[in-house]
Design a protein around this motif. Structure first.
Motif, short mmCIF file in Angstrom:
data_model
loop_
_atom_site.label_atom_id
_atom_site.label_comp_id
_atom_site.label_asym_id
_atom_site.label_seq_id
_atom_site.Cartn_x
_atom_site.Cartn_y
_atom_site.Cartn_z
N LEU A 26 0.84 -1.19 0.00
CA LEU A 26 0.00 0.00 0.00
C LEU A 26 0.87 1.24 0.00
O LEU A 26 1.94 1.26 0.61
CB LEU A 26 -0.90 0.03 1.24
N ARG B 225 -2.60 5.51 1.41
CA ARG B 225 -3.71 4.55 1.33
C ARG B 225 -3.82 3.81 2.66
O ARG B 225 -4.94 3.58 3.16
CB ARG B 225 -3.48 3.57 0.18
N GLU C 137 -5.51 6.18 5.09
CA GLU C 137 -6.95 6.22 4.84
C GLU C 137 -7.67 5.08 5.55
O GLU C 137 -8.73 5.26 6.15
CB GLU C 137 -7.23 6.10 3.34
N ASP D 270 -7.66 11.13 -4.64
CA ASP D 270 -8.61 10.49 -5.54
C ASP D 270 -9.81 11.37 -5.87
O ASP D 270 -10.43 11.20 -6.91
CB ASP D 270 -9.11 9.18 -4.93
N ASP E 52 -3.14 6.00 -5.06
CA ASP E 52 -2.32 4.85 -5.44
C ASP E 52 -1.09 5.27 -6.23
O ASP E 52 -0.17 4.47 -6.42
CB ASP E 52 -3.15 3.84 -6.24
#
Length: 220
Positions: A110, A114, A117, A156, A182
């Motif tokens: 990851l 991420r 999150e 994102d 990502d």
């Protein structure tokens, strides 16, 4: 805007200084309690609060704590935030110097943001992670200045990313869209853009030149 800053270290403290100077309503918290933030509050006019109160009513929350401390943040941290809350993640993974080995980052491949999150249960926009804290105070410049630095921003949600980019531009820096979360490995420690003091073109090139392989010194 109402902004909550969770973490009052070098980046959190200097963001508190700059954002209050720009007229934003800033609440700031750390792990030791609001009584330890009196000096910063007196200097800036920010409101010192407990960590669980930092995002109350906030339109933007900045999570700027060591990665190893992210899982220990209060549950429901963002429950009383404003609708449409944007969360900025400034974090970096330093397994050998500070954080220890984090399996989710090492074994699941990851990106650091991420992983963050997943711990906090809210999407983030990655920014300020490769910025020297002192530069927030000393290196801001007006738009168009040839010495104006650019900072990479990954996220994102395009609207959330735009909010963060607008805030950074208020602070006196240009921004470069670094893609989604990502893709945010491109600005993690050990990459060409990390700590780079340069303008838009150089930052854009540095992001393009990044390798997805984590440098040995940043592996646990």
């Amino acid at each position: 805007m109402k902004i909550g800053i969770i973490g009052a270290g070098n980046i959190g403290g200097n963001l508190t200084r700059r954002l209050t100077a720009l007229g934003h309503d800033v609440s700031v918290a750390n792990s030791r309690g609001p009584h330890t933030l009196r000096e910063l509050a007196d200097e800036t006019g920010a409101t010192p609060v407990r960590a669980e109160e930092a995002a109350r009513g906030a339109e933007i929350a900045v999570v700027t704590v060591p990665l190893k401390a992210v899982p220990d943040l209060p549950s429901g941290l963002f429950d009383e935030a404003a609708e449409g809350l944007v969360v900025i993640d400034t974090g970096n993974y330093y397994p050998r110097r500070r954080d220890g080995r984090i399996p989710g980052i090492e074994d699941e491949d990851l990106t650091e943001s991420r992983w963050t999150e997943r711990q906090i249960g809210h999407p983030v926009v990655k920014a300020f992670n490769g910025t020297y804290a002192q530069d927030l105070l000393d290196r801001h410049r007006p738009a168009g200045d040839p010495e104006r630095m650019a900072l990479p921003v990954a996220g994102d949600d395009e609207a959330a990313k735009r909010t963060v980019r607008d805030l950074i531009e208020q602070l006196g820096f240009d921004t470069v869209d670094a893609g989604g979360i990502d893709d945010s490995w491109r600005q993690q420690p050990g990459t060409p853009v990390y700590g780079l003091r340069a303008g838009v073109d150089a930052v854009t090139r540095a992001l393009a030149e990044a390798s997805p392989e984590r440098p040995e010194e940043f592996r646990g």
